[in-house]
Write a protein that holds these residues in place. Structure first.
Motif, PDB file in Angstrom:
ATOM      1  N   UNK A 199     -72.642 -70.063  62.297  1.00 58.73           N
ATOM      2  CA  UNK A 199     -73.757 -70.986  62.398  1.00 58.73           C
ATOM      3  C   UNK A 199     -74.667 -70.685  63.571  1.00 58.73           C
ATOM      4  N   UNK A 200     -74.298 -69.688  64.377  1.00 58.93           N
ATOM      5  CA  UNK A 200     -75.190 -69.254  65.451  1.00 58.93           C
ATOM      6  C   UNK A 200     -76.198 -68.264  64.864  1.00 58.93           C
ATOM      7  N   UNK A 201     -76.728 -67.365  65.647  1.00 61.78           N
ATOM      8  CA  UNK A 201     -77.778 -66.472  65.148  1.00 61.78           C
ATOM      9  C   UNK A 201     -77.243 -65.170  64.559  1.00 61.78           C
ATOM     10  N   UNK A 202     -76.005 -64.803  64.864  1.00 60.87           N
ATOM     11  CA  UNK A 202     -75.477 -63.508  64.448  1.00 60.87           C
ATOM     12  C   UNK A 202     -74.533 -63.643  63.270  1.00 60.87           C
ATOM     13  N   UNK A 203     -74.370 -62.533  62.559  1.00 58.01           N
ATOM     14  CA  UNK A 203     -73.440 -62.469  61.438  1.00 58.01           C
ATOM     15  C   UNK A 203     -72.884 -61.055  61.365  1.00 58.01           C
ATOM     16  N   UNK A 204     -71.683 -60.931  60.828  1.00 58.90           N
ATOM     17  CA  UNK A 204     -71.099 -59.606  60.602  1.00 58.90           C
ATOM     18  C   UNK A 204     -71.086 -59.321  59.109  1.00 58.90           C
ATOM     19  N   UNK A 205     -71.519 -58.128  58.748  1.00 65.16           N
ATOM     20  CA  UNK A 205     -71.590 -57.707  57.351  1.00 65.16           C
ATOM     21  C   UNK A 205     -70.649 -56.529  57.158  1.00 65.16           C
ATOM     22  N   UNK A 206     -69.706 -56.663  56.252  1.00 63.64           N
ATOM     23  CA  UNK A 206     -68.747 -55.601  55.949  1.00 63.64           C
ATOM     24  C   UNK A 206     -69.207 -54.843  54.710  1.00 63.64           C
ATOM     25  N   UNK A 207     -69.230 -53.520  54.809  1.00 61.32           N
ATOM     26  CA  UNK A 207     -69.723 -52.664  53.732  1.00 61.32           C
ATOM     27  C   UNK A 207     -68.730 -51.538  53.481  1.00 61.32           C
ATOM     28  N   UNK A 238     -89.568 -64.553  68.566  1.00 63.98           N
ATOM     29  CA  UNK A 238     -88.563 -63.497  68.713  1.00 63.98           C
ATOM     30  C   UNK A 238     -87.286 -64.013  69.366  1.00 63.98           C
ATOM     31  N   UNK A 239     -87.065 -65.321  69.314  1.00 62.41           N
ATOM     32  CA  UNK A 239     -85.855 -65.905  69.885  1.00 62.41           C
ATOM     33  C   UNK A 239     -84.822 -66.129  68.786  1.00 62.41           C
ATOM     34  N   UNK A 240     -83.516 -66.083  69.131  1.00 62.25           N
ATOM     35  CA  UNK A 240     -82.472 -66.292  68.121  1.00 62.25           C
ATOM     36  C   UNK A 240     -82.570 -67.677  67.486  1.00 62.25           C
ATOM     37  N   UNK A 241     -82.307 -67.737  66.186  1.00 58.33           N
ATOM     38  CA  UNK A 241     -82.305 -69.006  65.461  1.00 58.33           C
ATOM     39  C   UNK A 241     -80.976 -69.154  64.720  1.00 58.33           C
ATOM     40  N   UNK A 242     -80.594 -70.397  64.479  1.00 56.76           N
ATOM     41  CA  UNK A 242     -79.334 -70.671  63.792  1.00 56.76           C
ATOM     42  C   UNK A 242     -79.422 -70.277  62.321  1.00 56.76           C
ATOM     43  N   UNK A 243     -78.280 -69.859  61.774  1.00 52.83           N
ATOM     44  CA  UNK A 243     -78.195 -69.517  60.356  1.00 52.83           C
ATOM     45  C   UNK A 243     -77.024 -70.275  59.734  1.00 52.83           C
ATOM     46  N   UNK A 244     -76.893 -70.189  58.439  1.00 56.06           N
ATOM     47  CA  UNK A 244     -75.802 -70.887  57.745  1.00 56.06           C
ATOM     48  C   UNK A 244     -74.455 -70.274  58.110  1.00 56.06           C
ATOM     49  N   UNK A 245     -73.456 -71.079  58.400  1.00 52.75           N
ATOM     50  CA  UNK A 245     -72.112 -70.533  58.600  1.00 52.75           C
ATOM     51  C   UNK A 245     -71.505 -70.099  57.270  1.00 52.75           C
ATOM     52  N   UNK A 246     -70.441 -69.308  57.348  1.00 50.47           N
ATOM     53  CA  UNK A 246     -69.748 -68.843  56.156  1.00 50.47           C
ATOM     54  C   UNK A 246     -68.643 -69.820  55.794  1.00 50.47           C
ATOM     55  N   UNK A 247     -68.540 -70.135  54.510  1.00 50.00           N
ATOM     56  CA  UNK A 247     -67.477 -71.011  54.012  1.00 50.00           C
ATOM     57  C   UNK A 247     -66.361 -70.140  53.454  1.00 50.00           C
ATOM     58  N   UNK A 248     -65.156 -70.293  54.024  1.00 44.24           N
ATOM     59  CA  UNK A 248     -64.003 -69.478  53.640  1.00 44.24           C
ATOM     60  C   UNK A 248     -63.184 -70.228  52.602  1.00 44.24           C
TER      61      UNK A 248
END
Length: 403
Positions: free
Chosen positions: A175-183, A216-226
């Motif tokens: 829910x913060x600005x960063x996310x990890x993407x696995x490929x 150009x400032x970080x913004x919140x994004x949707x968290x991941x639902x596990x």
């Protein structure tokens, strides 16, 4: 410095390859069954998702409005009432099949001089795919950029030309600005079949950060639902990587001075260098060792708009990754006087964006070498550049640093 990258490469003897020469008359006609596909090194489907506006239109709009979109503004563009409801991992899933075995003209963009898959081009595709996945999760109201690339490892060498399946999803976001993407990159399975473990060629993870387009400032994004056990495992792995990177950031040389053990090591190395130049000391530098400064290889190039990101005025991370990798490859080859084999890419960070039209300066340096007595362990992960296992009998692992 736009990025800091470490490549681990193994060296082996260079084998001359046969060359086929075709003499053409002054007037020629191209005859082929499949349509010729010219791309900028990224698969067409991914390029179309990355580049939405022709460069000339983006440039004219910038001139008409008199606003430089690369500069920060005090007025936020991201809506404050965005829907940040948690999303499932599968919501961001994206899969692309690159038909290399079916389209020889498309294959042209992916082959090196030895007829093997060019890893730098695959790296561009991976970054382009990570951008598509990120926007599947965040939507179009934010600017998402590549912040870091975690370790890229060759799981199984690619020994034949085949269709490649690139697939991935967001596996960590709180829910913060960063996310990890696995490929992962795998041999494309038959219709209706699933990818087998032995068909997975490469795995990697990208860290993406969402910013407000204006400030150009970080913004919140949707968290991941596990939801499933496998998703819990992926989320836990992403959380572990996040904590490791956070800890490393606090102990880096820009944040903390060398500790006692590191200082003692540096001092001992400095004293040894003095001994090499002391006329009263018989100790001399061994002939098989080299000063690190003598291994440096540099490059400079203009950043052209053909390699821009979807926001038009910055270079997209995949091109920087490809350029860094190929310079590292050249540095290892010049150092070892042989054709190196890629083993892995260490976690790398993009510290600053690179504007279109700027001059990019890169410097590659051999940072570490280690002799390998038995090459069997490397054979499991090497070979993507030459399509074969490296013979037993050893070699040298060479770590290249790119700034």
């Amino acid at each position: 410095m736009p990025s800091r990258t470490l490549f681990l490469i193994a060296t082996r003897a260079l084998r001359p390859q046969p060359k086929n020469c075709i003499q053409c008359s002054r007037a020629t006609r191209q005859l082929h069954l499949s349509p010729r596909r010219q791309t900028d090194g990224v698969f067409k489907e991914l390029t179309e998702m990355r580049v939405r506006t022709p460069w000339i239109e983006a440039l004219r709009k910038k001139e008409e409005e008199g606003i430089d979109p690369t500069q920060r503004s005090n007025t936020p563009a991201t809506p404050s009432n965005r829907d940040l409801t948690p999303k499932r991992m599968s919501d961001s899933y994206h899969r692309v099949v690159i038909p290399l075995a079916q389209d020889p003209w498309l294959l042209d963009n992916y082959l090196n001089a030895n007829g093997q898959i060019r890893l730098g081009t695959i790296f561009m595709d991976l970054d382009a795919l990570s951008g598509v996945i990120a926007y599947n999760h965040t939507g179009e109201s934010v600017t998402t950029v590549t912040a870091a690339v975690d370790r890229i490892t060759i799981n199984h060498p690619l020994k034949e030309i085949c269709d490649l399946e690139l697939s991935g999803q967001v596996t960590f976001a709180t829910g913060r600005s960063s996310m990890e993407i696995s490929i992962q990159v795998a041999k494309a399975p038959e219709q209706g079949a699933s990818v087998q473990k032995e068909d997975v060629l490469m795995t990697c993870a990208f860290t993406m950060v969402s910013l407000d387009p204006n400030t150009k400032k970080p913004v919140a994004i949707c968290p991941v639902k596990v939801e499933t056990d496998e998703e819990k495992r992926l989320f836990a792995a992403g959380e572990k990587n996040y904590n490791i990177k956070k800890a490393r950031a606090k102990t880096g040389l820009r944040k903390q001075t060398p500790n006692d053990e590191e200082s003692d090591l540096i001092h001992a190395m400095w004293l040894r260098q003095l001994d090499y130049h002391d006329p009263n000391n018989p100790l001399r530098k061994p002939p098989h060792t080299h000063y690190m400064s003598s291994t440096t290889l540099s490059s400079s190039q203009i950043m052209q708009p053909q390699y821009r990101n979807r926001h038009n005025f910055m270079i997209f991370g995949g091109y920087l990754l490809k350029t860094s990798f190929e310079l590292a490859f050249c540095c290892a080859a010049a150092f070892s006087h042989s054709r190196p084999t890629f083993l892995s890419l260490d976690p790398s960070t993009f510290e600053n964006p690179v504007p279109v039209g700027s001059v990019l300066y890169l410097k590659a340096t051999v940072a570490y070498t280690e002799s390998v007595v038995d090459g069997a362990s490397d054979a499991q992960s090497a070979g993507a550049e030459n399509g074969e296992k490296r013979k037993e009998g050893g070699g040298t692992r060479v770590q290249i640093r790119i700034d």
